[in-house]
Design a protein around this motif. Structure first.
Motif, short mmCIF file in Angstrom:
data_model
loop_
_atom_site.label_atom_id
_atom_site.label_comp_id
_atom_site.label_asym_id
_atom_site.label_seq_id
_atom_site.Cartn_x
_atom_site.Cartn_y
_atom_site.Cartn_z
N ASN A 1 75.19 9.28 28.26
CA ASN A 1 75.46 9.47 26.82
C ASN A 1 74.78 10.72 26.28
OD1 ASN A 1 77.03 7.16 26.69
ND2 ASN A 1 75.35 5.85 26.01
N LEU A 2 73.55 10.97 26.74
CA LEU A 2 72.84 12.18 26.28
C LEU A 2 73.53 13.44 26.80
CD1 LEU A 2 70.62 13.69 24.90
CD2 LEU A 2 69.10 13.18 26.83
N LYS A 3 73.96 13.40 28.05
CA LYS A 3 74.64 14.58 28.60
C LYS A 3 75.95 14.86 27.85
CE LYS A 3 72.82 14.42 33.32
NZ LYS A 3 73.14 14.22 34.76
N LYS A 4 76.65 13.81 27.47
CA LYS A 4 77.88 13.99 26.69
C LYS A 4 77.57 14.60 25.32
CE LYS A 4 80.77 10.31 28.65
NZ LYS A 4 81.46 9.01 28.37
N ALA A 5 76.48 14.13 24.70
CA ALA A 5 76.10 14.66 23.39
C ALA A 5 75.71 16.13 23.51
CB ALA A 5 74.94 13.84 22.82
N ILE A 6 75.02 16.50 24.58
CA ILE A 6 74.62 17.89 24.80
C ILE A 6 75.87 18.76 25.01
CG2 ILE A 6 73.51 19.46 26.44
CD1 ILE A 6 71.35 17.31 26.83
N ASP A 7 76.81 18.26 25.80
CA ASP A 7 78.04 19.01 26.04
C ASP A 7 78.84 19.21 24.74
OD1 ASP A 7 77.53 19.27 28.72
OD2 ASP A 7 78.75 17.54 29.32
N PHE A 8 78.84 18.17 23.91
CA PHE A 8 79.55 18.26 22.63
C PHE A 8 78.93 19.35 21.75
CE2 PHE A 8 79.70 17.08 18.13
CZ PHE A 8 81.07 17.00 17.92
N ALA A 9 77.59 19.33 21.67
CA ALA A 9 76.90 20.33 20.85
C ALA A 9 77.08 21.74 21.42
CB ALA A 9 75.42 19.98 20.75
N ARG A 10 77.04 21.85 22.75
CA ARG A 10 77.24 23.17 23.37
C ARG A 10 78.64 23.70 23.06
NH1 ARG A 10 75.91 21.99 28.09
NH2 ARG A 10 73.85 22.98 28.15
N ASN A 11 79.61 22.82 23.09
CA ASN A 11 80.98 23.23 22.78
C ASN A 11 81.09 23.71 21.33
OD1 ASN A 11 83.89 23.36 23.52
ND2 ASN A 11 84.09 21.80 21.94
N ALA A 12 80.33 23.04 20.44
CA ALA A 12 80.33 23.45 19.04
C ALA A 12 79.75 24.85 18.87
CB ALA A 12 79.53 22.45 18.21
N VAL A 13 78.72 25.15 19.64
CA VAL A 13 78.11 26.49 19.59
C VAL A 13 79.13 27.54 20.03
CG1 VAL A 13 76.34 27.99 20.60
CG2 VAL A 13 75.76 25.64 19.93
N ILE A 14 79.85 27.22 21.10
CA ILE A 14 80.86 28.15 21.61
C ILE A 14 81.97 28.36 20.57
CG2 ILE A 14 82.64 28.48 23.36
CD1 ILE A 14 80.81 26.96 25.30
N LEU A 15 82.43 27.26 19.98
CA LEU A 15 83.51 27.35 18.99
C LEU A 15 83.07 28.14 17.76
CD1 LEU A 15 85.04 23.76 19.17
CD2 LEU A 15 86.02 25.89 20.04
N HIS A 16 81.80 27.99 17.39
CA HIS A 16 81.29 28.74 16.25
C HIS A 16 81.29 30.23 16.55
CE1 HIS A 16 78.20 30.55 13.63
NE2 HIS A 16 78.59 29.64 12.73
N GLU B 1 83.33 31.70 18.30
CA GLU B 1 84.73 32.13 18.28
C GLU B 1 85.34 32.02 16.88
OE1 GLU B 1 86.46 29.56 21.16
OE2 GLU B 1 85.66 30.68 22.89
N ASN B 2 84.44 31.81 15.87
CA ASN B 2 84.86 31.71 14.46
C ASN B 2 85.81 30.54 14.20
OD1 ASN B 2 83.38 34.07 13.73
ND2 ASN B 2 85.05 35.33 14.55
N ASN B 3 85.60 29.45 14.89
CA ASN B 3 86.41 28.26 14.66
C ASN B 3 86.12 27.71 13.26
OD1 ASN B 3 86.98 25.21 14.73
ND2 ASN B 3 87.92 25.91 16.65
N GLU B 4 87.16 27.39 12.51
CA GLU B 4 87.01 26.96 11.12
C GLU B 4 86.21 25.67 11.00
OE1 GLU B 4 90.77 26.64 9.26
OE2 GLU B 4 91.23 28.78 9.36
N LYS B 5 86.28 24.83 12.02
CA LYS B 5 85.59 23.54 11.96
C LYS B 5 84.09 23.71 11.76
CE LYS B 5 85.08 19.20 14.49
NZ LYS B 5 85.45 18.45 15.73
N TYR B 6 83.54 24.82 12.27
CA TYR B 6 82.10 25.04 12.20
C TYR B 6 81.75 26.27 11.36
CZ TYR B 6 82.24 21.69 16.01
OH TYR B 6 82.46 20.57 16.77
N ALA B 7 82.68 26.68 10.53
CA ALA B 7 82.46 27.86 9.70
C ALA B 7 81.35 27.64 8.67
CB ALA B 7 83.76 28.25 9.01
N HIS B 8 81.09 26.39 8.34
CA HIS B 8 80.07 26.09 7.33
C HIS B 8 78.65 26.30 7.86
CE1 HIS B 8 80.48 22.44 9.71
NE2 HIS B 8 79.29 22.06 9.28
N LEU B 9 78.51 26.43 9.17
CA LEU B 9 77.18 26.59 9.77
C LEU B 9 76.80 28.07 9.84
CD1 LEU B 9 77.47 24.06 12.74
CD2 LEU B 9 76.25 23.73 10.58
N SER B 10 75.58 28.34 9.48
CA SER B 10 75.10 29.73 9.53
C SER B 10 74.67 30.07 10.95
CB SER B 10 73.91 29.90 8.58
OG SER B 10 72.79 29.14 9.04
#
Length: 214
Positions: free
Chosen positions: A137-152, A154-163
């Protein structure tokens, strides 16, 4: 010519009723009976509680013996197995001998002494069983967060609110969590199963929740 018979005349007779009162109980007598009933109920409750603990002692003695040969076997030092089985034999002999009609307090004490042995074994067994799921479960959570960093990045709108600062903190946390997990798992691998785990599932679950909040 037929002559009709005179109709009977109904008369109502009033009679005084004799009222007999029921036996009278004084307040003191009522209080006495009430107390006796309460005492009997309390006695029944105490006896049920006493027998419940006695049964718990018996059940744990047989359950622990069975588990020592199965689930708990890897988690107890081999030299201790005979010692524990001897103790369990003594408990059963005591139950059907001088411990047949002991007080609840005596059964409680006997149960506590057995739990002192069984609970650490149960804890190590449970941790070993749950650890793989917690780690996954922790590894999945880490992978999810890492994917969010990558998407950010790439200027993905889902994470545009994050600085950029927020994402930087997430990236740093990911590295720290991965390093922490890797270190703990390596330490756990070296730790004998008969010893207290190096890392607890509760600690891993807490790290997972932190990442899920991202």
């Amino acid at each position: 010519m037929d002559v009709e018979s005179p109709k009977p005349v109904k008369k109502t007779v009033k009679t005084d009723l004799l009222v007999v009162s029921s036996p009278y109980f004084s307040e003191a007598k009522i209080a006495e009976y009430t107390q006796k009933e309460a005492d009997m109920n309390q006695h029944d409750e105490n006896e049920l509680a006493r027998m419940a603990v006695k049964n718990a002692v018996e059940e744990l003695s047989y359950e622990l013996r069975d588990r020592l040969e199965d689930q708990y076997k890897p988690f107890v030092v081999e030299e201790k197995v005979d010692e524990i089985n001897t103790l369990l034999d003594d408990v059963v002999d005591w139950l059907y001998g001088e411990g047949e009609n002991c007080t609840k307090a005596e059964y409680d004490a006997k149960l506590d002494s057995m739990k002192f042995i069984s609970e650490p074994l149960a804890f190590r067994f449970r941790e070993s069983e749950l650890r793989p799921t917690a780690v996954n479960n922790l590894k999945k959570a880490i992978d999810f967060a890492r994917n969010a960093v990558i998407l950010h990045s790439e200027n993905n709108e889902k994470y545009a609110h994050l600085s950029a600062e927020d994402i930087g903190k997430v990236a740093s946390e990911l590295e720290a969590k991965e390093a922490w997990l890797q270190t703990k798992l390596e330490e756990q691998e070296k730790q004998p199963k008969t010893e207290t785990p190096v890392v607890l599932c509760a600690d891993i679950d807490m790290a997972t929740k932190v990442n899920e909040n991202f």
